[in-house]
Design an enzyme around this catalytic site. Structure first.
Site, PDB file in Angstrom:
ATOM      1  N   LYS A  98       0.818  -1.217   0.000  1.00  0.00           N
ATOM      2  CA  LYS A  98       0.000   0.000   0.000  1.00  0.00           C
ATOM      3  C   LYS A  98       0.852   1.268   0.000  1.00  0.00           C
ATOM      4  O   LYS A  98       0.581   2.207  -0.757  1.00  0.00           O
ATOM      5  CB  LYS A  98      -0.944  -0.037   1.202  1.00  0.00           C
ATOM      6  CG  LYS A  98      -1.946   1.082   1.295  1.00  0.00           C
ATOM      7  CD  LYS A  98      -3.105   0.703   2.173  1.00  0.00           C
ATOM      8  CE  LYS A  98      -2.713  -0.069   3.414  1.00  0.00           C
ATOM      9  NZ  LYS A  98      -1.748   0.618   4.286  1.00  0.00           N
ATOM     10  N   THR A 100       3.954   1.447  -0.990  1.00  0.00           N
ATOM     11  CA  THR A 100       4.650   1.442  -2.281  1.00  0.00           C
ATOM     12  C   THR A 100       3.742   1.976  -3.377  1.00  0.00           C
ATOM     13  O   THR A 100       4.177   2.741  -4.244  1.00  0.00           O
ATOM     14  CB  THR A 100       5.106   0.009  -2.614  1.00  0.00           C
ATOM     15  OG1 THR A 100       5.897  -0.486  -1.535  1.00  0.00           O
ATOM     16  CG2 THR A 100       5.924  -0.023  -3.883  1.00  0.00           C
ATOM     17  N   ARG A 122       2.430   8.706   6.561  1.00  0.00           N
ATOM     18  CA  ARG A 122       2.756   8.826   7.977  1.00  0.00           C
ATOM     19  C   ARG A 122       4.249   8.633   8.220  1.00  0.00           C
ATOM     20  O   ARG A 122       4.930   7.975   7.446  1.00  0.00           O
ATOM     21  CB  ARG A 122       1.979   7.784   8.787  1.00  0.00           C
ATOM     22  CG  ARG A 122       0.485   7.991   8.831  1.00  0.00           C
ATOM     23  CD  ARG A 122      -0.213   6.788   9.437  1.00  0.00           C
ATOM     24  NE  ARG A 122      -0.102   5.625   8.569  1.00  0.00           N
ATOM     25  CZ  ARG A 122      -0.365   4.390   8.944  1.00  0.00           C
ATOM     26  NH1 ARG A 122      -0.738   4.143  10.195  1.00  0.00           N
ATOM     27  NH2 ARG A 122      -0.261   3.384   8.103  1.00  0.00           N
ATOM     28  N   LYS A 133       7.795  -5.652  11.195  1.00  0.00           N
ATOM     29  CA  LYS A 133       7.141  -5.175   9.981  1.00  0.00           C
ATOM     30  C   LYS A 133       8.093  -4.443   9.052  1.00  0.00           C
ATOM     31  O   LYS A 133       8.001  -4.517   7.842  1.00  0.00           O
ATOM     32  CB  LYS A 133       5.968  -4.254  10.351  1.00  0.00           C
ATOM     33  CG  LYS A 133       5.211  -3.699   9.149  1.00  0.00           C
ATOM     34  CD  LYS A 133       4.040  -2.838   9.602  1.00  0.00           C
ATOM     35  CE  LYS A 133       3.300  -2.247   8.409  1.00  0.00           C
ATOM     36  NZ  LYS A 133       4.089  -1.226   7.707  1.00  0.00           N
ATOM     37  N   ALA A 361      -3.279   2.292  12.587  1.00  0.00           N
ATOM     38  CA  ALA A 361      -4.687   2.208  12.187  1.00  0.00           C
ATOM     39  C   ALA A 361      -5.467   1.205  13.014  1.00  0.00           C
ATOM     40  O   ALA A 361      -6.677   1.352  13.179  1.00  0.00           O
ATOM     41  CB  ALA A 361      -4.794   1.851  10.712  1.00  0.00           C
ATOM     42  N   PHE A 392      -3.328   0.130   7.043  1.00  0.00           N
ATOM     43  CA  PHE A 392      -3.884  -1.230   7.049  1.00  0.00           C
ATOM     44  C   PHE A 392      -5.016  -1.365   6.035  1.00  0.00           C
ATOM     45  O   PHE A 392      -5.001  -0.721   4.987  1.00  0.00           O
ATOM     46  CB  PHE A 392      -4.316  -1.629   8.454  1.00  0.00           C
ATOM     47  CG  PHE A 392      -3.153  -1.895   9.380  1.00  0.00           C
ATOM     48  CD1 PHE A 392      -2.092  -2.696   8.991  1.00  0.00           C
ATOM     49  CD2 PHE A 392      -3.112  -1.331  10.639  1.00  0.00           C
ATOM     50  CE1 PHE A 392      -1.020  -2.942   9.838  1.00  0.00           C
ATOM     51  CE2 PHE A 392      -2.038  -1.572  11.496  1.00  0.00           C
ATOM     52  CZ  PHE A 392      -0.997  -2.379  11.090  1.00  0.00           C
ATOM     53  N   PHE A 480       3.323  -8.910  -8.921  1.00  0.00           N
ATOM     54  CA  PHE A 480       4.412  -9.799  -8.509  1.00  0.00           C
ATOM     55  C   PHE A 480       4.771 -10.677  -9.710  1.00  0.00           C
ATOM     56  O   PHE A 480       3.914 -10.980 -10.549  1.00  0.00           O
ATOM     57  CB  PHE A 480       4.000 -10.660  -7.314  1.00  0.00           C
ATOM     58  CG  PHE A 480       4.113  -9.956  -6.000  1.00  0.00           C
ATOM     59  CD1 PHE A 480       5.166 -10.213  -5.132  1.00  0.00           C
ATOM     60  CD2 PHE A 480       3.169  -9.001  -5.624  1.00  0.00           C
ATOM     61  CE1 PHE A 480       5.281  -9.546  -3.919  1.00  0.00           C
ATOM     62  CE2 PHE A 480       3.270  -8.336  -4.405  1.00  0.00           C
ATOM     63  CZ  PHE A 480       4.331  -8.604  -3.553  1.00  0.00           C
ATOM     64  N   TRP A 509       6.840  -0.997  -8.303  1.00  0.00           N
ATOM     65  CA  TRP A 509       7.955  -1.475  -7.471  1.00  0.00           C
ATOM     66  C   TRP A 509       9.187  -1.741  -8.322  1.00  0.00           C
ATOM     67  O   TRP A 509      10.304  -1.365  -7.956  1.00  0.00           O
ATOM     68  CB  TRP A 509       7.533  -2.754  -6.735  1.00  0.00           C
ATOM     69  CG  TRP A 509       8.624  -3.339  -5.884  1.00  0.00           C
ATOM     70  CD1 TRP A 509       9.002  -2.949  -4.636  1.00  0.00           C
ATOM     71  CD2 TRP A 509       9.479  -4.437  -6.229  1.00  0.00           C
ATOM     72  NE1 TRP A 509      10.046  -3.725  -4.177  1.00  0.00           N
ATOM     73  CE2 TRP A 509      10.362  -4.645  -5.137  1.00  0.00           C
ATOM     74  CE3 TRP A 509       9.599  -5.267  -7.354  1.00  0.00           C
ATOM     75  CZ2 TRP A 509      11.332  -5.647  -5.136  1.00  0.00           C
ATOM     76  CZ3 TRP A 509      10.561  -6.261  -7.349  1.00  0.00           C
ATOM     77  CH2 TRP A 509      11.413  -6.446  -6.255  1.00  0.00           C
TER      78      TRP A 509
END
Length: 658
Positions: A98, A100, A122, A133, A361, A392, A480, A509
């Site tokens: 998200k 990215t 953020r 994470k 979140a 999230f 991906f 990405w």
């Protein structure tokens, strides 16, 4: 090299195109290569190109700077840009990308479409950065750079939040301690010495008590007693200390165990003494109400009022006790005076990024600040775009963005980008468990249309939820290498059938902005096809607390109903009795499922939500029901991320950070 020479074709921003390496290096190596190539402009240049005046910029080195809120005043009559929120499906260990996508979309709008664009994200907490994470800069060729500066300290805002929060915690303890040891007259004499009189924050308390006097000598004995004795009930204190580190052993602690922390058994009577101790705990800094205030404040003066109005507990007669009652509101604002300004950074392709605030979140509001979005929207202008990320899954981050953040800001979004990956949808469709350090099951590496189709139910529910707020939904299928065209088509078809405006494969990405060009076109079209006046809230704040909680649980989560513990029932009654019943709702729940069961993937049905307690973030402006087993300070895994982080003592370069 990460950028072509000057003799090559330039992108829509007039800069050389990014030339990604394949295979894509680690995130920090990508960031380092971009910095080393010498193509990263000074932050002053980024600011000037964004429309920020030199007098509105406070540089912190070459790659980040604080931005004065005076930008809004200068551009107050200018129309806003297009407002877009980036959210996602319920997260899985496989990752959705998200952050990215937020960064990659902003890059694409700039370098591919030639639009003025801002990403608003953020500030990452040090807890996940050194825990499990990782950071929140994005990744690959769609990230904020330099990523180590982004993920480590930034401009100190989180430290300011920590300091302000813990100052208030100390004020609570010391006030209860001194009130337990001194008479009214002694308290008044020490609080208001003859040469100092009333501090400005004390006058606020007097006005709250209905006393309009400004000379301490004029107060009656009754007024003195009301003024000095907050009479805090320790069992009602909800304010905890914070730190920006994951540490499960601080969830429950006892304070006041020192030999000097004793008070008389009876005030004014010498002799027996007792320990002045109590049970409390720590939260992670980003769960602090101070962080929520930073995210929801609209100005320095608004932040001052919000900080002062924060309720930390209740008196033994049931009166709410605020930070201003404790005399701390002004000092806390002083600690936060620089933190109210957003930090400007840039993406891998030098499009501007506003980094500000960092509430989680699942246990807080989960969105960056109102002021960062406001500044960016004015700078973007009517033909530009602001992509702001909601934390999230859309069931919590997006819902809170709409019902809390947009309600407080008055800003009107046009579009919601919902990020999904084929392999994450497979997990929601019943794919095998994923364990850290173990190879992925073949189902995630090979074509499996049945799992993808089943998992799309989760995505469909999020699309339906977004449409309830009157915005156009665009699905970003984050690519991906294992995805097949047939799997992507299953996702696209399910999205369009559910009412999405569009569903687009995006490869930012690996390719940067060029890889998200189709997504950028879809978002631009979605904004053009919608009017901001179509935006609407899920509920009106005037409704009773339980009605608002029920609306979220039924409409967004799909629950059959809501149950409340006896504690939650009492707390709701207290809040409504104190006049706090008309605040919006910020539910704390697991991010991994629509339900409160983290293992329930897809779209669970036949479940109820249990509210075990309700906390008040009155200063920030919301109530905070806690559902399920949610911890407000995470723990560390067996092998935390900090094992891999070190520094090259010759060059000062950070190594091993993602």
């Amino acid at each position: 090299m990460t950028s072509e020479g000057s003799d090559k074709k330039l992108n829509a921003m007039g800069r050389p195109f990014l030339v990604p390496q394949h295979p894509v290096p680690s995130d920090i190596d990508v960031s380092k290569s971009i910095v080393a190539a010498g193509v990263l402009p000074d932050i002053r240049t980024v600011a000037a190109e964004a429309g920020i005046l030199e007098s509105e910029l406070i540089p912190w080195g070459n790659h980040k700077a604080k931005v004065s809120l005076s930008v809004r005043e200068r551009l107050k009559d200018a129309p806003d840009g297009n407002y877009v929120v980036c959210t996602g499906i319920n997260p899985t260990p496989l990752g959705e990308g998200k952050s990215t996508t937020t960064v990659g979309l902003a890059q694409a709008l700039g370098v591919a479409l030639g639009k003025k664009s801002f990403a608003c994200i953020r500030q990452p907490s040090q807890g996940p950065t050194f825990g499990i994470k990782g950071g929140a800069a994005g990744g690959g060729y769609a990230q904020v750079v330099p990523m180590e500066e982004f993920n480590l300290h930034l401009t100190g805002d989180i430290h300011a939040v920590t300091a302000a929060n813990n100052l208030l915690a100390a004020a609570i303890e010391t006030r209860m301690f001194h009130e337990s040891a001194q008479s009214d007259a002694a308290l008044f004499r020490r609080l208001c010495p003859e040469k100092k009189g009333f501090a400005p924050v004390m006058l606020r308390r007097l006005r709250k008590l209905g006393v309009e006097k400004t000379d301490p000598k004029e107060l009656t004995e009754e007024e003195i007693s009301k003024f000095v004795r907050l009479d805090i009930d320790p069992d009602t204190v909800t304010w905890q200390r914070v730190m920006d580190t994951c540490d499960r052993h601080l969830r429950k602690v006892e304070v006041g165990r020192g030999k000097n922390e004793t008070v008389p058994e009876t005030i004014g009577v010498k002799g027996a003494r007792k320990q002045h101790n109590r049970a409390t705990g720590f939260d992670i800094t980003v769960a602090s109400e101070v962080m929520a205030v930073l995210a929801l404040a609209t100005s320095l003066s608004d932040m001052r009022e919000k900080l002062g109005a924060m309720v930390v507990g209740y008196s033994k007669k049931g009166a709410p006790i605020t930070a201003d009652d404790l005399g701390a509101g002004g000092a806390m604002t002083v600690l936060m005076k620089d933190a109210i300004m957003p930090t400007l950074m840039q993406t891998a392709e030098s499009t501007p990024v506003m980094v500000h605030a960092g509430p989680f979140a699942n246990i807080a509001t989960g969105n960056s600040s109102i002021v960062a979005d406001q500044v960016a929207l004015k700078l973007a202008g009517p033909d530009g775009f602001v992509i702001t990320e909601a934390g999230f899954g859309a069931d919590i981050g997006m819902e809170k963005f709409f019902n809390i953040k947009c309600r407080a800001s008055g800003l009107l979004p046009k579009c919601a980008v919902i990020v999904a990956t084929v392999r994450a949808l497979k997990m929601h469709g019943g794919g095998p468990p994923v364990s850290a350090g173990k190879p992925l099951a073949p189902a995630y590496l090979e074509e499996n249309l049945e799992l993808v189709a089943a998992g799309c139910a989760n995505l469909v529910k999020h699309i339906e939820n977004a449409k309830k707020f009157g915005v156009n939904a665009v699905v970003a299928i984050n690519k991906f290498k294992t995805d097949t065209p047939a799997e992507v088509e299953v996702v696209r078809a399910a999205s369009l059938q559910a009412g999405a405006f569009d569903a687009v494969m995006s490869d930012h990405w690996a390719k940067g902005g060029v890889g998200a060009a189709d997504l950028a076109r879809a978002v631009a079209a979605a904004c053009a096809a919608n009017e901001d006046k179509n935006f609407k809230f899920l509920y009106e704040v005037e409704r009773p607390i339980k009605d608002k909680i029920g609306a979220i649980c039924r409409e967004i989560y799909g629950a059959d109903g809501v149950d409340y513990t006896e504690l939650a029932e009492r707390q709701i009654e207290t809040y409504e009795g104190a006049g706090f019943g008309k605040l919006p709702i910020c539910i704390a729940k697991t991010q991994y499922s629509f339900s409160c069961d983290a293992a329930a993937k897809g779209v669970p049905t036949g479940f109820r939500v249990t509210v075990r307690e309700v906390r008040g973030c009155v200063g920030a402006g919301f109530l905070y029901p806690i559902c399920g087993d949610i911890q407000t300070i995470p723990g560390l895994p067996t092998r935390p991320g900090f094992y891999d982080v070190d520094i090259d003592t010759e060059t000062g370069e950070v190594n091993g950070l993602f």
